[in-house]
Design a protein around this motif. Structure first.
Motif, PDB file in Angstrom:
ATOM      1  N   ARG A  14       0.843  -1.199   0.000  1.00 30.30           N
ATOM      2  CA  ARG A  14       0.000   0.000   0.000  1.00 30.30           C
ATOM      3  C   ARG A  14       0.877   1.247   0.000  1.00 30.30           C
ATOM      4  NH1 ARG A  14      -3.701  -2.934  -0.967  1.00 30.30           N
ATOM      5  NH2 ARG A  14      -5.671  -3.132   0.095  1.00 30.30           N
ATOM      6  N   TYR A  15       0.283   2.352  -0.449  1.00 33.29           N
ATOM      7  CA  TYR A  15       0.962   3.647  -0.491  1.00 33.29           C
ATOM      8  C   TYR A  15       0.052   4.644   0.204  1.00 33.29           C
ATOM      9  CZ  TYR A  15       3.107   7.840  -2.479  1.00 33.29           C
ATOM     10  OH  TYR A  15       3.719   9.056  -2.643  1.00 33.29           O
ATOM     11  N   LEU A  16       0.572   5.303   1.236  1.00 30.79           N
ATOM     12  CA  LEU A  16      -0.189   6.323   1.957  1.00 30.79           C
ATOM     13  C   LEU A  16       0.502   7.672   1.812  1.00 30.79           C
ATOM     14  CD1 LEU A  16      -0.831   4.360   5.278  1.00 30.79           C
ATOM     15  CD2 LEU A  16      -2.444   4.701   3.389  1.00 30.79           C
ATOM     16  N   THR A  17      -0.287   8.729   1.875  1.00 29.32           N
ATOM     17  CA  THR A  17       0.297  10.066   1.785  1.00 29.32           C
ATOM     18  C   THR A  17       0.228  10.753   3.143  1.00 29.32           C
ATOM     19  OG1 THR A  17      -1.818  10.975   1.047  1.00 29.32           O
ATOM     20  CG2 THR A  17      -0.248  10.372  -0.666  1.00 29.32           C
ATOM     21  N   LYS A  18       1.190  11.647   3.359  1.00 27.00           N
ATOM     22  CA  LYS A  18       1.202  12.506   4.543  1.00 27.00           C
ATOM     23  C   LYS A  18       0.543  13.819   4.160  1.00 27.00           C
ATOM     24  CE  LYS A  18       5.783  10.926   5.994  1.00 27.00           C
ATOM     25  NZ  LYS A  18       7.158  11.399   6.198  1.00 27.00           N
ATOM     26  N   PRO A  19      -0.223  14.422   4.992  1.00 31.52           N
ATOM     27  CA  PRO A  19      -0.679  13.876   6.257  1.00 31.52           C
ATOM     28  C   PRO A  19      -1.675  12.743   6.004  1.00 31.52           C
ATOM     29  CG  PRO A  19      -1.798  15.944   5.848  1.00 31.52           C
ATOM     30  CD  PRO A  19      -0.816  15.735   4.725  1.00 31.52           C
ATOM     31  N   TRP A  20      -1.657  11.758   6.856  1.00 31.99           N
ATOM     32  CA  TRP A  20      -2.521  10.598   6.703  1.00 31.99           C
ATOM     33  C   TRP A  20      -3.789  10.790   7.513  1.00 31.99           C
ATOM     34  CZ3 TRP A  20       2.127  10.713   9.266  1.00 31.99           C
ATOM     35  CH2 TRP A  20       2.058  10.682  10.653  1.00 31.99           C
ATOM     36  N   ASN A  21      -4.773   9.998   7.180  1.00 30.92           N
ATOM     37  CA  ASN A  21      -6.003   9.933   7.953  1.00 30.92           C
ATOM     38  C   ASN A  21      -5.788   8.838   9.006  1.00 30.92           C
ATOM     39  OD1 ASN A  21      -8.595   8.308   8.449  1.00 30.92           O
ATOM     40  ND2 ASN A  21      -9.395  10.231   7.605  1.00 30.92           N
ATOM     41  N   ASP A  22      -5.949   9.179  10.283  1.00 33.44           N
ATOM     42  CA  ASP A  22      -5.674   8.231  11.364  1.00 33.44           C
ATOM     43  C   ASP A  22      -6.466   6.934  11.219  1.00 33.44           C
ATOM     44  OD1 ASP A  22      -3.953  10.124  12.397  1.00 33.44           O
ATOM     45  OD2 ASP A  22      -5.175  10.581  14.159  1.00 33.44           O
ATOM     46  N   ASP A  23      -7.754   7.040  10.916  1.00 30.79           N
ATOM     47  CA  ASP A  23      -8.586   5.839  10.788  1.00 30.79           C
ATOM     48  C   ASP A  23      -8.127   4.981   9.608  1.00 30.79           C
ATOM     49  OD1 ASP A  23     -10.161   6.464  12.997  1.00 30.79           O
ATOM     50  OD2 ASP A  23     -11.602   7.600  11.798  1.00 30.79           O
ATOM     51  N   GLU A  24      -7.778   5.624   8.495  1.00 34.14           N
ATOM     52  CA  GLU A  24      -7.292   4.873   7.334  1.00 34.14           C
ATOM     53  C   GLU A  24      -5.977   4.166   7.670  1.00 34.14           C
ATOM     54  OE1 GLU A  24      -5.984   5.499   2.660  1.00 34.14           O
ATOM     55  OE2 GLU A  24      -6.004   7.234   3.998  1.00 34.14           O
ATOM     56  N   LEU A  25      -5.082   4.855   8.353  1.00 28.74           N
ATOM     57  CA  LEU A  25      -3.810   4.258   8.746  1.00 28.74           C
ATOM     58  C   LEU A  25      -4.048   3.029   9.620  1.00 28.74           C
ATOM     59  CD1 LEU A  25      -0.688   4.309   8.925  1.00 28.74           C
ATOM     60  CD2 LEU A  25      -0.955   5.810  10.916  1.00 28.74           C
ATOM     61  N   ARG A  26      -4.897   3.159  10.626  1.00 29.51           N
ATOM     62  CA  ARG A  26      -5.193   2.017  11.503  1.00 29.51           C
ATOM     63  C   ARG A  26      -5.773   0.848  10.704  1.00 29.51           C
ATOM     64  NH1 ARG A  26      -7.769   6.044  14.619  1.00 29.51           N
ATOM     65  NH2 ARG A  26      -6.390   6.844  16.208  1.00 29.51           N
ATOM     66  N   THR A  27      -6.688   1.154   9.796  1.00 28.60           N
ATOM     67  CA  THR A  27      -7.311   0.113   8.979  1.00 28.60           C
ATOM     68  C   THR A  27      -6.288  -0.582   8.089  1.00 28.60           C
ATOM     69  OG1 THR A  27      -9.437   1.267   8.985  1.00 28.60           O
ATOM     70  CG2 THR A  27      -9.070  -0.318   7.202  1.00 28.60           C
ATOM     71  N   VAL A  28      -5.434   0.197   7.428  1.00 24.18           N
ATOM     72  CA  VAL A  28      -4.421  -0.376   6.541  1.00 24.18           C
ATOM     73  C   VAL A  28      -3.456  -1.262   7.322  1.00 24.18           C
ATOM     74  CG1 VAL A  28      -2.425   0.212   5.080  1.00 24.18           C
ATOM     75  CG2 VAL A  28      -4.607   1.382   4.746  1.00 24.18           C
ATOM     76  N   VAL A  29      -3.021  -0.810   8.482  1.00 22.39           N
ATOM     77  CA  VAL A  29      -2.081  -1.605   9.283  1.00 22.39           C
ATOM     78  C   VAL A  29      -2.767  -2.874   9.797  1.00 22.39           C
ATOM     79  CG1 VAL A  29      -0.662  -1.640  11.371  1.00 22.39           C
ATOM     80  CG2 VAL A  29      -0.613   0.351   9.857  1.00 22.39           C
ATOM     81  N   THR A  30      -4.018  -2.779  10.219  1.00 21.58           N
ATOM     82  CA  THR A  30      -4.761  -3.966  10.655  1.00 21.58           C
ATOM     83  C   THR A  30      -4.866  -4.970   9.512  1.00 21.58           C
ATOM     84  OG1 THR A  30      -6.031  -2.717  12.284  1.00 21.58           O
ATOM     85  CG2 THR A  30      -6.991  -4.790  11.534  1.00 21.58           C
ATOM     86  N   GLU A  31      -5.213  -4.490   8.314  1.00 22.62           N
ATOM     87  CA  GLU A  31      -5.312  -5.371   7.140  1.00 22.62           C
ATOM     88  C   GLU A  31      -3.959  -5.983   6.805  1.00 22.62           C
ATOM     89  OE1 GLU A  31      -7.002  -3.142   3.911  1.00 22.62           O
ATOM     90  OE2 GLU A  31      -8.886  -2.821   4.984  1.00 22.62           O
ATOM     91  N   ALA A  32      -2.899  -5.200   6.951  1.00 23.27           N
ATOM     92  CA  ALA A  32      -1.555  -5.699   6.650  1.00 23.27           C
ATOM     93  C   ALA A  32      -1.185  -6.844   7.592  1.00 23.27           C
ATOM     94  CB  ALA A  32      -0.532  -4.565   6.748  1.00 23.27           C
ATOM     95  N   PHE A  33      -1.491  -6.696   8.888  1.00 23.63           N
ATOM     96  CA  PHE A  33      -1.195  -7.777   9.829  1.00 23.63           C
ATOM     97  C   PHE A  33      -2.042  -9.008   9.544  1.00 23.63           C
ATOM     98  CE2 PHE A  33       1.099  -4.745  12.555  1.00 23.63           C
ATOM     99  CZ  PHE A  33       2.218  -5.519  12.813  1.00 23.63           C
ATOM    100  N   LYS A  34      -3.300  -8.814   9.175  1.00 26.35           N
ATOM    101  CA  LYS A  34      -4.138  -9.963   8.804  1.00 26.35           C
ATOM    102  C   LYS A  34      -3.530 -10.679   7.608  1.00 26.35           C
ATOM    103  CE  LYS A  34      -8.547  -8.240  10.524  1.00 26.35           C
ATOM    104  NZ  LYS A  34      -9.851  -7.656  10.147  1.00 26.35           N
ATOM    105  N   ARG A  35      -3.081  -9.912   6.637  1.00 26.74           N
ATOM    106  CA  ARG A  35      -2.455 -10.483   5.431  1.00 26.74           C
ATOM    107  C   ARG A  35      -1.187 -11.248   5.810  1.00 26.74           C
ATOM    108  NH1 ARG A  35      -2.815  -8.904  -0.021  1.00 26.74           N
ATOM    109  NH2 ARG A  35      -0.929  -9.307  -1.191  1.00 26.74           N
ATOM    110  N   PHE A  36      -0.335 -10.646   6.634  1.00 23.46           N
ATOM    111  CA  PHE A  36       0.906 -11.311   7.041  1.00 23.46           C
ATOM    112  C   PHE A  36       0.603 -12.587   7.815  1.00 23.46           C
ATOM    113  CE2 PHE A  36       4.082 -12.232  10.257  1.00 23.46           C
ATOM    114  CZ  PHE A  36       5.197 -12.433   9.465  1.00 23.46           C
ATOM    115  N   ASN A  37      -0.255 -12.493   8.811  1.00 21.99           N
ATOM    116  CA  ASN A  37      -0.531 -13.649   9.669  1.00 21.99           C
ATOM    117  C   ASN A  37      -1.289 -14.755   8.958  1.00 21.99           C
ATOM    118  OD1 ASN A  37       0.830 -12.997  12.164  1.00 21.99           O
ATOM    119  ND2 ASN A  37      -0.625 -11.324  12.363  1.00 21.99           N
TER     120      ASN A  37
END
Length: 133
Positions: free
Chosen positions: A105-128
């Motif tokens: 994924r590619y995120l831009t600064k400044p980021w949206n806090d909720d989007e960042l949390r969602t992307v990181v949660t999805e990333a961990f689900k993908r990894f695990n």
């Protein structure tokens, strides 16, 4: 070396200490084991020492570009889910990142806090979900 099947280790690389602080603030409390670095070579050392589930790396840094770091991360931690973040719109990097060549994924600064949390949660689900015993 992990006792459980899930990995919650998050590596964040950004040359700006205030950005690191802000990213950690947004993501703390989510149960992640966060390791934050301002220098790419310190982050590379971490890549060689521990299994990382998700990596967030800034694209524009003085010591090393983010895509170069992410390529090194891919060599050291091929299963880690990589997220690029940048305050600059680099269309060629963004295209590579969106195609999954440098990052998932590619995120831009400044980021949206909720989007960042969602992307990181999805990333961990993908990894695990790819973790095998």
């Amino acid at each position: 070396m992990l006792e459980s099947k899930t990995n919650n280790t998050l590596l964040i690389l950004d040359d700006e200490p205030n950005v690191l602080k802000a990213l950690k603030r947004v993501l703390s409390g989510s149960g992640y084991n966060i390791h934050a670095f301002t220098r790419p070579y310190d982050a590379i050392e971490m890549l060689q020492e521990a299994e990382i589930g998700v990596i967030i790396a800034d694209q524009c840094m003085p010591q090393m570009e983010g895509d170069e770091f992410l390529a090194i991360a891919d060599q050291n931690q091929p299963r880690a889910v990589r997220i690029a973040i940048s305050g600059y719109v680099d269309t060629s990097f963004k295209e590579r990142a969106t195609d999954g060549k440098d990052a998932w994924r590619y995120l831009t600064k400044p980021w949206n806090d909720d989007e960042l949390r969602t992307v990181v949660t999805e990333a961990f689900k993908r990894f695990n979900s790819t973790t095998g015993d």
